[in-house]
Design an enzyme around this catalytic site. Structure first.
Site, PDB file in Angstrom:
ATOM      1  N   VAL A 123       0.999  -1.348   0.037  1.00 30.64           N
ATOM      2  CA  VAL A 123      -0.002  -0.040   0.060  1.00 30.64           C
ATOM      3  C   VAL A 123       0.973   1.249  -0.029  1.00 30.64           C
ATOM      4  CG1 VAL A 123      -1.771   1.219   1.195  1.00 30.64           C
ATOM      5  CG2 VAL A 123      -1.740  -1.071   1.439  1.00 30.64           C
ATOM      6  N   CYS A 124       0.744   2.358  -1.001  1.00 29.75           N
ATOM      7  CA  CYS A 124       1.260   3.386  -1.130  1.00 29.75           C
ATOM      8  C   CYS A 124       2.963   3.215  -1.184  1.00 29.75           C
ATOM      9  CB  CYS A 124       1.051   4.405   0.250  1.00 29.75           C
ATOM     10  SG  CYS A 124       1.394   5.814   0.292  1.00 29.75           S
ATOM     11  N   SER A 125       3.579   3.895  -0.307  1.00 32.48           N
ATOM     12  CA  SER A 125       5.145   3.728  -0.220  1.00 32.48           C
ATOM     13  C   SER A 125       5.556   2.340   0.383  1.00 32.48           C
ATOM     14  CB  SER A 125       5.770   4.950   0.484  1.00 32.48           C
ATOM     15  OG  SER A 125       5.335   4.863   1.824  1.00 32.48           O
ATOM     16  N   THR A 179       3.277   3.333  -6.911  1.00 34.07           N
ATOM     17  CA  THR A 179       3.565   3.781  -5.428  1.00 34.07           C
ATOM     18  C   THR A 179       2.880   5.335  -5.581  1.00 34.07           C
ATOM     19  OG1 THR A 179       5.115   4.391  -3.570  1.00 34.07           O
ATOM     20  CG2 THR A 179       5.643   4.882  -5.784  1.00 34.07           C
TER      21      THR A 179
END
Length: 331
Positions: free
Chosen positions: A119-121, A139
């Site tokens: 998730v995300c970074s 990302t």
């Protein structure tokens, strides 16, 4: 990547979400609630829970960047039975990437999983563990240029909400983890179940139109200042000559130097940046009700078919579908 045998139909799928100090709270809570809601709906229907859920970390208590403490289970043995490993992101992800023991655990744990996701970074941690080399990934938009510089072997796609490449799933900024988790539920339990979870959470099952995670122009404004004037010039000349030669001339650079420095500064190629800027401009005029053909000409696509391919690639929707979805509300 080696895999365990698939879970028996009557055995819940184990989902582990990896947290760490200064994790983004919603990166953990968003996907966790999606799977928990699937369990709640199953219980309401008199069915066994489809998921066994665990937040895991190196320490029993980690503090999210929002200041909330998260109780976590100890990191399981790497070879223990596992369906899905989800790696959260957040401000603490770079410190997590520097923790050699944790990176080794991620690599080993991923080898036991049916699926691995970020998730995300959190994609930074997967990439550090070598799990994304040669794969497509996404990302958070603010970190795309940094990610591209650190991990050139990864085929970064900065636009989508989430990307699946084989059994590796990566998602964009923060709430995109909810979209990814819903897609995982759909893959496991079918569309009706995933739709029921989305309705329970009052979120889109699949975001309609506008599926790029960020404004192309906004993202480019965070790159090297040398190109800010060039981006403004491109936005004013979408119907003009935007070849590499033309762009290099406008930037007063050689073609070779321009391409190298532009990619390093923005994390993308000139062609991809122009495509995103044209799609963004077309979205704006379609939202005002302009016909698709005129939008294609005004934004420099050359043909409706070229614009259609770009919309499908970046937004997951055709220009006509996008116009029908958004024009009436914006007009």
């Amino acid at each position: 990547m080696p895999k365990n045998p698939r879970f028996a139909p009557d055995r819940p799928r184990r989902i582990e979400i990896l947290a760490f100090e200064d994790v983004q709270l919603l990166d953990v809570a968003g996907p966790l609630q999606v799977f928990a809601s699937a369990n709640d709906l199953a219980a309401a229907a008199g069915k066994p829970p489809p998921y066994e859920l665990a937040v895991v970390a190196e320490r029993p208590l980690v503090t999210a960047s929002a200041g909330l403490g998260l109780a976590a289970q100890a990191l399981p043995e790497p070879g223990a039975l596992l369906d899905t490993l989800i790696v959260a992101g957040g401000f603490g992800v770079l410190a997590a990437c520097d923790a050699a023991a944790l990176v080794r655990w991620v690599t080993a744990r991923a080898a036991a999983a049916q699926r691995v996701a970020s998730v995300c970074s959190g994609a930074f941690l997967l990439a550090t563990a070598g799990l994304l080399d040669g794969r497509r990934a996404v990302t958070h938009w603010r970190r795309c240029a940094e990610f591209a510089r650190r991990f050139p072997a990864v085929r970064l796609e900065p636009d989508p909400i989430f990307v699946r490449d084989g059994n590796i799933w990566t998602s964009a900024g923060i709430t995109a983890g909810i979209d990814l988790a819903l897609a995982l539920v759909e893959a496991d339990l079918g569309q009706p179940s995933a739709l029921a979870v989305a309705r329970q959470l009052v979120v889109f099952f699949k975001r309609p139109g506008g599926q790029a995670q960020f404004s192309a122009t906004l993202a480019l404004q965070h790159s090297d200042a040398r190109f800010e004037r060039l981006h403004a010039w491109i936005a004013d000349n979408l119907q003009g000559d935007l070849s590499v030669a033309g762009l290099a001339d406008a930037a007063a650079m050689s073609e070779r130097s321009f391409v190298r420095h532009y990619r390093r500064a923005t994390g993308t190629t000139p062609a991809r940046a122009i495509e995103r800027m044209r799609v963004e401009a077309a979205r704006e005029v379609l939202e005002r009700g302009l016909p698709v053909k005129r939008a294609a000409a005004r934004c420099g696509f050359g043909s409706e078919e070229t614009m259609r391919r770009s919309f499908l690639r970046l937004l997951g929707a055709t220009p006509q579908a996008y116009r029908e979805r958004f024009a009436s509300a914006s007009s």
